[in-house]
Design a protein around this motif. Structure first.
Motif, PDB file in Angstrom:
ATOM      1  N   LYS A  61     -49.623 -14.189 -26.262  1.00 24.39           N
ATOM      2  CA  LYS A  61     -49.505 -13.935 -24.826  1.00 24.39           C
ATOM      3  C   LYS A  61     -49.860 -15.172 -24.000  1.00 24.39           C
ATOM      4  O   LYS A  61     -49.320 -15.373 -22.918  1.00 24.39           O
ATOM      5  N   ALA A  62     -50.765 -15.988 -24.528  1.00 23.75           N
ATOM      6  CA  ALA A  62     -51.194 -17.188 -23.798  1.00 23.75           C
ATOM      7  C   ALA A  62     -50.192 -18.315 -23.895  1.00 23.75           C
ATOM      8  O   ALA A  62     -50.305 -19.308 -23.181  1.00 23.75           O
ATOM      9  N   ARG A  63     -49.196 -18.163 -24.781  1.00 24.05           N
ATOM     10  CA  ARG A  63     -48.230 -19.236 -25.020  1.00 24.05           C
ATOM     11  C   ARG A  63     -46.821 -18.907 -24.523  1.00 24.05           C
ATOM     12  O   ARG A  63     -45.894 -19.660 -24.792  1.00 24.05           O
ATOM     13  N   ILE A  64     -46.656 -17.773 -23.854  1.00 24.08           N
ATOM     14  CA  ILE A  64     -45.316 -17.351 -23.430  1.00 24.08           C
ATOM     15  C   ILE A  64     -45.249 -17.311 -21.909  1.00 24.08           C
ATOM     16  O   ILE A  64     -46.020 -16.608 -21.244  1.00 24.08           O
ATOM     17  N   ILE A  65     -44.299 -18.069 -21.363  1.00 20.47           N
ATOM     18  CA  ILE A  65     -44.055 -18.134 -19.916  1.00 20.47           C
ATOM     19  C   ILE A  65     -42.660 -17.565 -19.664  1.00 20.47           C
ATOM     20  O   ILE A  65     -41.711 -17.901 -20.389  1.00 20.47           O
ATOM     21  N   ILE A  66     -42.524 -16.746 -18.671  1.00 21.08           N
ATOM     22  CA  ILE A  66     -41.270 -16.051 -18.403  1.00 21.08           C
ATOM     23  C   ILE A  66     -40.664 -16.520 -17.083  1.00 21.08           C
ATOM     24  O   ILE A  66     -41.375 -16.685 -16.084  1.00 21.08           O
ATOM     25  N   VAL A  67     -39.354 -16.732 -17.083  1.00 19.34           N
ATOM     26  CA  VAL A  67     -38.596 -16.963 -15.850  1.00 19.34           C
ATOM     27  C   VAL A  67     -37.479 -15.931 -15.805  1.00 19.34           C
ATOM     28  O   VAL A  67     -36.643 -15.870 -16.720  1.00 19.34           O
ATOM     29  N   THR A  68     -37.450 -15.116 -14.775  1.00 14.51           N
ATOM     30  CA  THR A  68     -36.443 -14.066 -14.673  1.00 14.51           C
ATOM     31  C   THR A  68     -36.328 -13.612 -13.225  1.00 14.51           C
ATOM     32  O   THR A  68     -37.117 -13.998 -12.367  1.00 14.51           O
ATOM     33  N   ASP A  69     -35.332 -12.811 -12.956  1.00  9.42           N
ATOM     34  CA  ASP A  69     -35.182 -12.248 -11.619  1.00  9.42           C
ATOM     35  C   ASP A  69     -36.218 -11.150 -11.391  1.00  9.42           C
ATOM     36  O   ASP A  69     -36.601 -10.436 -12.339  1.00  9.42           O
ATOM     37  N   SER A 104     -36.314 -17.811 -20.569  1.00  7.43           N
ATOM     38  CA  SER A 104     -35.567 -17.748 -19.315  1.00  7.43           C
ATOM     39  C   SER A 104     -34.363 -16.830 -19.455  1.00  7.43           C
ATOM     40  O   SER A 104     -33.494 -17.053 -20.305  1.00  7.43           O
ATOM     41  N   SER A 105     -34.300 -15.819 -18.630  1.00 10.06           N
ATOM     42  CA  SER A 105     -33.156 -14.908 -18.616  1.00 10.06           C
ATOM     43  C   SER A 105     -33.047 -14.286 -17.237  1.00 10.06           C
ATOM     44  O   SER A 105     -33.949 -13.561 -16.803  1.00 10.06           O
ATOM     45  N   LYS A 106     -31.944 -14.561 -16.557  1.00 13.09           N
ATOM     46  CA  LYS A 106     -31.753 -14.019 -15.213  1.00 13.09           C
ATOM     47  C   LYS A 106     -31.691 -12.490 -15.254  1.00 13.09           C
ATOM     48  O   LYS A 106     -32.378 -11.806 -14.506  1.00 13.09           O
ATOM     49  N   SER A 107     -30.860 -11.976 -16.154  1.00  7.64           N
ATOM     50  CA  SER A 107     -30.694 -10.526 -16.247  1.00  7.64           C
ATOM     51  C   SER A 107     -31.906  -9.855 -16.864  1.00  7.64           C
ATOM     52  O   SER A 107     -32.167  -8.675 -16.637  1.00  7.64           O
ATOM     53  N   GLY A 108     -32.642 -10.625 -17.687  1.00  8.70           N
ATOM     54  CA  GLY A 108     -33.773 -10.050 -18.398  1.00  8.70           C
ATOM     55  C   GLY A 108     -33.370  -9.271 -19.631  1.00  8.70           C
ATOM     56  O   GLY A 108     -34.220  -8.634 -20.270  1.00  8.70           O
ATOM     57  N   GLY A 140     -37.762  -7.698 -10.843  1.00  7.97           N
ATOM     58  CA  GLY A 140     -37.283  -6.357 -11.132  1.00  7.97           C
ATOM     59  C   GLY A 140     -36.427  -6.233 -12.364  1.00  7.97           C
ATOM     60  O   GLY A 140     -35.982  -5.124 -12.700  1.00  7.97           O
ATOM     61  N   SER A 141     -36.189  -7.324 -13.072  1.00 13.81           N
ATOM     62  CA  SER A 141     -35.387  -7.256 -14.294  1.00 13.81           C
ATOM     63  C   SER A 141     -36.185  -6.566 -15.390  1.00 13.81           C
ATOM     64  O   SER A 141     -37.422  -6.468 -15.314  1.00 13.81           O
ATOM     65  N   PRO A 142     -35.518  -6.093 -16.459  1.00 14.12           N
ATOM     66  CA  PRO A 142     -36.264  -5.489 -17.570  1.00 14.12           C
ATOM     67  C   PRO A 142     -37.324  -6.431 -18.142  1.00 14.12           C
ATOM     68  O   PRO A 142     -38.425  -6.000 -18.502  1.00 14.12           O
ATOM     69  N   LEU A 143     -37.010  -7.726 -18.204  1.00 16.38           N
ATOM     70  CA  LEU A 143     -37.956  -8.698 -18.736  1.00 16.38           C
ATOM     71  C   LEU A 143     -39.142  -8.894 -17.795  1.00 16.38           C
ATOM     72  O   LEU A 143     -40.275  -9.101 -18.248  1.00 16.38           O
ATOM     73  N   ASP A 144     -38.907  -8.813 -16.494  1.00 13.99           N
ATOM     74  CA  ASP A 144     -39.976  -8.975 -15.510  1.00 13.99           C
ATOM     75  C   ASP A 144     -41.055  -7.921 -15.725  1.00 13.99           C
ATOM     76  O   ASP A 144     -42.253  -8.240 -15.867  1.00 13.99           O
TER      77      ASP A 144
END
Length: 545
Positions: free
Chosen positions: A161-169, A133-137, A171-175
């Motif tokens: 890849k099957a074990r990683i879930i992402i929460v971000t804004d 979880s990272s808002k800024s990414g 358009g962020s770099p992480l998105d």
């Protein structure tokens, strides 16, 4: 049916009597729920205009419930039943209180301590999924945690890849990176909600729901509370709490938050970040102090202290002078405190949605990582503890030759309206008993004491330390990890990262003219025991005096 109850005595009650009529006449409650960005003045308007999505978070987040439940069912069908949250600040504190209150397991990794990171990646890896979880990414700590988990999954023959879930804004770099990498699921949160107000968005809901918390009930409670909070009425609990937090005269700017039977586990830690980061700026603000019913601050009677008790709905707790009690379940409480903190910002004359001083410590840490300077020599060593200071001119420490003398010297710099901040950069799970020193130091100093685990407090109270009233003194504790841990594809390790974060923050605080005592434990277990003994001795001397 959600119910909220509020009571106040002394200065808090008087604040309500003087502030509520104006808040109601100005239609602050209804304007806030209408997302009126002008509530905090023209200088804050630009930021406020993109930070008010939280007022409708309960409704907007409702579609997430089914998506999260479906993903949880998929993971469980694959034998994945252990969720680890990699996140900092607002991304970790809300899920921590939600899951702890629900009684479900969530491993919260909000540290760069090598020992704590190693323990997390070594625990049930075969049945683990992580939520990053990272808002800024671009959060450095979270990126480092993702890297080590991805490497460990791969080394164990697990499809990372099957074990990683992402929460971000969006358009962020992480998105973008997560979608290109093909990670299991990407949840986008509302970009118009700041991190500390994001508990009822994907940041709070995804890890909590995957861990098994009833997030539908949480949102229902919050939505019902929102219906009550939007009323321009003197009985509005949110307005009454706001008046207590930001409207006392003179301002009682140390808010001592006490769990007193509410049944909500760890709520004060979440509220601490919300209040400190929202209000501590421009030399003003209110400092939240997480305490218990036996803490010295509760009975100190200090002129700058206000006690807030979190109680059960049917509680008959008798309030002392200058105290507040508030009751409600978790979803309702989260909405009330977010609302009250935002309104308190208006009373204090600041924007509750920016954090202008947070970046300073991050920049200092990055500079140290790039330069890798030699460690500052210790002034002296006492047992398993090396003593340093970040202050160039530390006359206050002159003559100290023991840890006890050094702590006594630091406490001697406290002003009548000051506070002590204890900042511990260690594995917070393995060293949890060290937090017991907080009450003893509060007794010795006769002043409010905050206790924060680094680096997570840098994303919460760290803003207040630099931007709030310049009356804090700082006790920093670091330690030698049992074994360092490399960060994949990074030129620095977790040990180097947490050392740079501690040193960088100490430097920024010292540059602000604040006294900073640094204690480095050359052996963590021995040093923790030594430090606890020293503080207990000081407390004993104080009680005998």
């Amino acid at each position: 049916m959600t119910s909220l109850a509020f009571a106040a005595t002394g200065a808090a009650k008087e604040a309500g009597e003087t502030q509520l009529l104006t808040l109601v006449a100005d239609q602050v409650a209804s304007r806030l729920f209408a997302k009126d960005a002008t509530l905090w003045g023209p200088e804050a308007e630009t930021e406020s205009a993109i930070r008010l999505g939280w007022v409708e978070a309960a409704e907007v987040s409702a579609p997430l419930v089914e998506q999260i439940a479906a993903l949880r069912a998929e993971l469980q069908a694959e034998g994945v039943n252990h969720i680890v949250l990699c996140g900092m600040g607002g991304s970790s504190l809300a899920p921590e209180v939600i899951t702890a209150t629900a009684g479900v397991e969530l491993t919260v990794l909000d540290s760069t301590d090598p020992d704590q990171v190693r323990a997390a990646v070594s625990d049930r890896l075969a049945t683990t999924a992580i939520v990053v979880s990272s808002k800024s990414g671009s959060t450095l700590e979270t990126d480092s945690q993702r890297r080590i988990f991805e490497a460990e999954f791969t080394a164990a023959g697990i499809d990372a890849k099957a074990r990683i879930i992402i929460v971000t804004d969006p358009g962020s770099p992480l998105d973008g990176f997560a979608r290109e990498s093909g990670y299991r699921k990407v949840f986008n949160a509302d970009p118009n909600v700041g991190g500390r107000y994001s508990g009822l968005t994907a940041f709070g809901l995804v890890p909590s729901g995957l861990a098994g918390a009833d997030i539908a009930a949480l949102l229902d409670s919050a939505e019902e509370a929102g219906e009550m909070l939007r009323d321009d009425d003197v009985d509005n609990v949110g307005l009454r709490l706001a008046a207590a937090l930001g409207g006392t005269n003179p301002l009682r700017n140390k808010i001592v938050i006490v769990e007193d039977g509410s049944g909500i586990v760890g709520f004060a830690d979440w509220a601490e970040q919300l209040i400190a980061e929202s209000t501590g700026k421009l030399g003003t603000g209110v400092l939240p102090v997480v305490a218990d019913t036996n803490s010295p601050e509760v009975v100190s009677g200090a002129a700058d202290v206000l006690v807030v008790r979190l109680v059960a709905g049917d509680s008959d707790v008798e309030l002392g002078e200058n105290e507040v009690s508030i009751a409600g379940d978790l979803g309702a409480q989260m909405m009330v405190w977010e609302f009250a903190t935002a309104v308190a910002g208006r009373l204090l004359g600041i924007s509750p949605f920016d954090q202008p001083d947070v970046e300073a410590a991050k920049s200092a840490a990055r500079g140290l990582l790039d330069a890798t300077p030699a460690p500052t020599p210790a002034l002296f060593t006492d047992g398993a503890i090396e003593v340093r200071t970040a202050n160039h001119d530390a006359e206050w420490l002159a003559g100290a030759g023991t840890v006890e003398q050094a702590i006594t010297a630091l406490l001697g710099t406290l002003a009548a309206d000051g506070y002590l901040s204890v900042q511990v950069y260690l594995d917070r799970l393995a060293n949890a008993p060290l937090a017991d020193v907080r009450n003893d130091l509060a007794a010795v100093s006769n002043r409010p004491v905050t206790f924060g685990w680094g680096p997570r407090f840098l994303h919460s109270t760290g803003q207040f330390h630099k931007g709030g009233p310049a009356v804090g003194v700082f006790l920093q504790v670091t330690g030698a990890a049992q074994q360092d841990l490399a960060i994949p594809e990074r030129p620095f390790s977790f040990g180097e990262l947490i050392s740079a974060q501690a040193a960088g923050d100490a430097t920024v605080l010292a540059d602000h003219g604040r006294p900073v005592l640094r204690l480095h434990l050359t052996d963590v277990a021995t040093g923790v025991a030594q430090l606890k003994t020293v503080v207990a001795t000081l407390a004993g001397q104080h009680s005998d005096a």
